[in-house]
Design a protein around this motif. Structure first.
Motif, PDB file in Angstrom:
ATOM      1  N   LYS A  62       0.813  -1.217   0.000  1.00 53.27           N
ATOM      2  CA  LYS A  62       0.000   0.000   0.000  1.00 53.27           C
ATOM      3  C   LYS A  62       0.846   1.267   0.000  1.00 53.27           C
ATOM      4  N   GLY A  63       1.922   1.274   0.784  1.00 56.42           N
ATOM      5  CA  GLY A  63       2.759   2.465   0.881  1.00 56.42           C
ATOM      6  C   GLY A  63       3.552   2.755  -0.374  1.00 56.42           C
ATOM      7  N   GLN A  64       3.652   1.767  -1.280  1.00 56.61           N
ATOM      8  CA  GLN A  64       4.425   1.954  -2.506  1.00 56.61           C
ATOM      9  C   GLN A  64       3.650   2.727  -3.572  1.00 56.61           C
ATOM     10  N   LEU A  65       2.317   2.715  -3.469  1.00 55.46           N
ATOM     11  CA  LEU A  65       1.490   3.444  -4.431  1.00 55.46           C
ATOM     12  C   LEU A  65       1.383   4.895  -3.974  1.00 55.46           C
ATOM     13  N   LYS A  66       1.972   5.806  -4.721  1.00 54.13           N
ATOM     14  CA  LYS A  66       2.161   7.176  -4.248  1.00 54.13           C
ATOM     15  C   LYS A  66       0.939   8.072  -4.410  1.00 54.13           C
ATOM     16  N   HIS A  67       0.140   7.859  -5.452  1.00 54.27           N
ATOM     17  CA  HIS A  67      -0.931   8.807  -5.757  1.00 54.27           C
ATOM     18  C   HIS A  67      -2.331   8.200  -5.682  1.00 54.27           C
ATOM     19  N   GLY A  68      -2.491   6.963  -6.120  1.00 55.01           N
ATOM     20  CA  GLY A  68      -3.814   6.366  -6.195  1.00 55.01           C
ATOM     21  C   GLY A  68      -4.150   5.478  -5.004  1.00 55.01           C
ATOM     22  N   LYS A  69      -5.213   4.705  -5.172  1.00 58.00           N
ATOM     23  CA  LYS A  69      -5.708   3.809  -4.123  1.00 58.00           C
ATOM     24  C   LYS A  69      -5.458   2.363  -4.545  1.00 58.00           C
ATOM     25  N   LEU A  70      -4.961   1.560  -3.616  1.00 59.82           N
ATOM     26  CA  LEU A  70      -4.757   0.136  -3.846  1.00 59.82           C
ATOM     27  C   LEU A  70      -5.918  -0.627  -3.213  1.00 59.82           C
ATOM     28  N   SER A  71      -6.556  -1.512  -3.994  1.00 56.82           N
ATOM     29  CA  SER A  71      -7.691  -2.279  -3.485  1.00 56.82           C
ATOM     30  C   SER A  71      -7.666  -3.672  -4.093  1.00 56.82           C
ATOM     31  N   TYR A  72      -8.611  -4.519  -3.664  1.00 54.91           N
ATOM     32  CA  TYR A  72      -8.679  -5.855  -4.260  1.00 54.91           C
ATOM     33  C   TYR A  72     -10.126  -6.320  -4.357  1.00 54.91           C
ATOM     34  N   LYS A  73     -10.316  -7.304  -5.221  1.00 56.58           N
ATOM     35  CA  LYS A  73     -11.637  -7.889  -5.443  1.00 56.58           C
ATOM     36  C   LYS A  73     -11.487  -9.379  -5.664  1.00 56.58           C
ATOM     37  N   LEU A  74     -12.375 -10.155  -5.050  1.00 59.39           N
ATOM     38  CA  LEU A  74     -12.421 -11.601  -5.259  1.00 59.39           C
ATOM     39  C   LEU A  74     -13.620 -11.924  -6.124  1.00 59.39           C
TER      40      LEU A  74
END
Length: 283
Positions: A70-82
């Motif tokens: 999560k901390g590596q993504l500087k500008h956007g949002k990190l999410s997931y879907k199953l």
């Protein structure tokens, strides 16, 4: 780009594709959604409790990835879907639902890996995708500067130029050079002149767009091999192709051009369906 969808199966290849996607997203300031697909049927489990355990383990794995990345993504949002179903269909469905600009998927190349579904489904994801797809080999070294050199093969098919607008916009975002590769798959001069004409049109498009570009013409018995060799020669970071290209005798034996590129290229491959002109919109 609004959102990048990444196919995840917890293999090293798919996690490497996630690292590639995050590095890519940091340049274009987009969100990243990881998608895991349960492709098992009820018959694959002896007891119903095993189904829940399998899904719970996937959730735990996703949460661990979220914490570490999560901390590596500087500008956007990190999410997931199953999701549940056929891998390539569900990746495409999620991309449609999110109106994703790009899908990124890992591939094992021709190493024979079959333990995970990413490697065996990469080309199917390309074929079913509603948007452009980048497939990246598990051993491709991701540079800190991102994409600096793109190879753009041009052949005699009418659709070959459809990949140009998206590729040019990508080059603008990364300040990349584009190498136009005019491919002659026949000695017939009328066909070669058509390729030359298409190449000149692409050159003008790039000049008007302010893209630094280079052009080279090569004869090609197998356009896959020639494209890969040329990409190595110019130290390319990406090869941009259409999913439908010229068919030569060798291509008939080895399978569709896009499938050959996805399976064999050590350089990431951007595949675009010949349906419409895709474009990139930044936030």
């Amino acid at each position: 780009m609004k959102e990048i969808v990444v196919a995840i199966d917890f293999s090293k290849g798919s996690l490497h594709a996630l690292d590639y996607a995050i590095a890519f997203a940091n340049h274009v300031k987009s969100n990243v959604m990881m998608v895991w697909v349960d492709s098992h049927t009820n018959q694959d489990f002896a007891f119903s409790a095993e189904v829940n355990e399998f899904r719970e383990e996937a959730i735990r794995n996703m949460e661990e990835i979220m914490k570490s990345k999560k901390g590596q993504l500087k500008h956007g949002k990190l999410s997931y879907k199953l999701r549940k179903g056929k891998v390539y269909q569900e990746i495409a469905n999620q991309a449609k639902y999110n109106d994703a600009s790009l899908i990124i998927a890992g591939t094992h190349g021709v190493t024979g890996y079959e333990e995970f579904w990413i490697g065996s489904n990469a080309y199917r994801i390309v074929s079913y995708a509603p948007c452009p797809v980048i497939t990246v080999r598990y051993d491709f070294n991701i540079g800190p500067e991102g994409i600096k050199s793109i190879v753009l093969p041009i052949d005699s098919t009418l659709d070959t130029r459809q990949k140009v607008p998206f590729t040019v916009e990508l080059a603008k975002l990364f300040n990349a050079d584009i190498h136009i590769l005019a491919l002659y798959s026949t000695s017939i001069r009328a066909v070669q002149r058509k390729v030359d004409n298409y190449a000149r049109q692409v050159q003008k498009y790039m000049t008007d767009a302010g893209i630094n570009h280079h052009t080279e013409s090569l004869e090609a018995d197998n356009i896959t091999n020639i494209s890969i060799e040329y990409a190595r020669k110019v130290n390319a970071d990406l090869i941009a192709i259409m999913t439908e290209q010229e068919t030569t005798a060798s291509n008939i034996l080895l399978g569709p051009y896009a499938q050959q590129m996805v399976n064999h290229s050590p350089v990431p491959v951007l595949s675009i369906q010949p349906k419409e002109i895709y474009s990139i919109s930044t936030r």
